[in-house]
Write a protein that holds these residues in place. Structure first.
Motif, PDB file in Angstrom:
ATOM      1  N   GLN B 148      10.408  33.880   7.245  1.00 38.48           N
ATOM      2  CA  GLN B 148      11.928  34.399   7.730  1.00 38.48           C
ATOM      3  C   GLN B 148      11.472  36.020   8.592  1.00 38.48           C
ATOM      4  OE1 GLN B 148      13.682  31.636   8.474  1.00 38.48           O
ATOM      5  NE2 GLN B 148      14.622  33.177   9.763  1.00 38.48           N
ATOM      6  N   HIS B 149      11.303  36.677   7.964  1.00 35.64           N
ATOM      7  CA  HIS B 149      11.386  37.980   8.152  1.00 35.64           C
ATOM      8  C   HIS B 149      10.416  38.090   9.750  1.00 35.64           C
ATOM      9  CE1 HIS B 149      13.432  40.139   5.553  1.00 35.64           C
ATOM     10  NE2 HIS B 149      12.758  39.512   4.455  1.00 35.64           N
ATOM     11  N   LEU B 150       9.336  37.526   9.699  1.00 37.23           N
ATOM     12  CA  LEU B 150       8.293  37.425  10.853  1.00 37.23           C
ATOM     13  C   LEU B 150       9.111  36.750  11.969  1.00 37.23           C
ATOM     14  CD1 LEU B 150       5.662  38.647  11.148  1.00 37.23           C
ATOM     15  CD2 LEU B 150       4.589  36.331  10.331  1.00 37.23           C
ATOM     16  N   THR B 152      12.217  36.296  12.541  1.00 38.91           N
ATOM     17  CA  THR B 152      13.269  37.000  13.089  1.00 38.91           C
ATOM     18  C   THR B 152      12.929  38.364  13.969  1.00 38.91           C
ATOM     19  OG1 THR B 152      14.856  36.436  11.362  1.00 38.91           O
ATOM     20  CG2 THR B 152      15.726  38.135  12.498  1.00 38.91           C
ATOM     21  N   MET B 153      12.107  39.006  13.350  1.00 33.52           N
ATOM     22  CA  MET B 153      11.419  40.311  14.198  1.00 33.52           C
ATOM     23  C   MET B 153      11.043  39.789  15.317  1.00 33.52           C
ATOM     24  SD  MET B 153       9.826  42.599  11.089  1.00 33.52           S
ATOM     25  CE  MET B 153      10.110  44.072  11.769  1.00 33.52           C
TER      26      MET B 153
END
Lengths: 224, 224
Positions: B148-150, B152-153
């Motif tokens: 999810q971080h990847l 979003t970024m």
DNA sequence: AACGCGTATATTGTCGACATTTTAAGCCAT
DNA sequence: ATGGCTTAAAATGTCGACAATATACGCGTT
């Protein structure tokens, strides 16, 4: 350049920094709802200030906001921590690679001094190291990349979330000595202007930290 | 989940998407100042809406804001483009690695269909490919990472800035056929569940794109 | 004519109030 | 008692106005 925003100029800056610290330290508990009116009263500022601060916290991935519903502090989960480390592995690996390319001699000298200080700290008080030393080291490497995007994403974006996990799960661990040795190797690779080795070692270092954490405290993390 | 925010619910969402598109397409020129009152009048909304939209654009790295001075659209520079590709190399390389781990069979089937369609497009109309095909491909890999971080970024953060560079410098280039072949190789590595090869190939693919761009149009970029 | 100072203007930062949406409670019907 | 509808309360979204800061202009001095 204000990666850490040490000198808040506007009221919103100040509130933002305060809220961020409270969230990272767990004074505002993970998963808690951030009521705009409540925070506005508690800090004696307008709702607009709180709103803008919350928006910035959202950009840092410390808070999640849903339209018409509100903002909540992120919940810390095992998979979330895993994913965070994967992103750090990618970005900081690249940072180490670029640092080997771009760090100036004076920056390298600073880095060396840093390591020397850390070495003394490690021999005396092990706790100090993981608390500030590790952060300092990574901080220097990141800046050494001389890549503004990388710096912003890591320092403004991921850095604080990382610390939030570390603070709230109290990861200190037995990896202190080993981590320091890995730091030394990374610095050596950078000094030797060996970008690929620097990246490889940094990635291993982060993966190693991730694994040591996972086998330690992962059970304390609340259910997803 | 609203990576692209296709269904704006609030007025601020709508304005944000509109401004973002105008910036990416160059209708609001790079380096231009974003006056809050002017934009408020022009769009018939309150300044608060504009302010929040600008803040979100700042989080996307499309706009830079200075306290008490104002917000300006980022300026596109040669080194900025270089740095952006370095970040993409790191993050999308990791995305490909994770995709090889985590992509489900149905996702892989979708990806294959995508490649087939692209193959037909490449044979007919070369322009189409770079315009939408490349984005689609990377989009799928990123989502396939299941991080999810990847996600979003990359999608909320870097994706649009990337497109801004591409649109405003009109990069299409002779790499169409080669890029497609590289895509095919990457997909094959993912299907084979070979994370390291997938990452390696993705990084090469992005580096290759960067280099081809640099030798093409770099001169058109205004002074730093 | 050029430089510095002080004032005037314009822009951003902050505030309180209204509008809209969500959530909760209460009531009625089954 | 439970379920659904209506209505009241609270929270977020949006607005216009005031305050503080930065920019631009004009004046006086050298």
């Amino acid at each position: 350049m204000s990666p850490l925003l040490n000198t808040p100029v506007t009221i919103t800056d100040k509130i933002f920094v305060e809220l961020r610290q409270q969230i990272v330290n767990g004074e505002i508990v993970a998963g808690a709802k951030l009521s705009e009116v409540e925070l506005a009263q508690k800090n004696t500022v307008s709702r607009a200030v709180i709103r803008e601060a919350i928006n910035r916290l959202t950009a840092c991935h410390l808070v999640e906001r849903k339209a018409n519903i509100g903002a909540r502090v992120v919940t810390l989960t095992a998979v979330g921590l895993q994913e965070l480390y994967q992103v750090r592995e990618a970005l900081e690996g690249m940072a180490a690679r670029l640092a080997a390319h771009h760090m100036q001699d004076d920056e390298l000298a600073e880095l060396r001094t840093l390591l020397d200080n850390h070495q003394q700290q490690v021999q005396k008080d092990e706790n100090y190291y993981q608390a500030a030393g590790d952060d300092d080291f990574h901080y220097h490497i990141i800046l050494g990349s001389h890549n503004q995007h990388l710096i912003t994403m890591l320092l403004d974006g991921i850095y604080h979330l990382s610390r939030m996990y570390r603070v709230q799960f109290g990861m200190s661990g037995p990896r202190v000595k080993q981590a320091f040795d890995e730091h030394k190797q990374i610095v050596q690779a950078i000094i030797n202007r060996d970008p690929e080795l620097a990246e490889l070692l940094m990635r291993r270092h982060i993966v190693g930290t991730k694994n040591s954490v996972n086998s330690e405290r992962l059970d304390n993390i609340p259910k997803t």
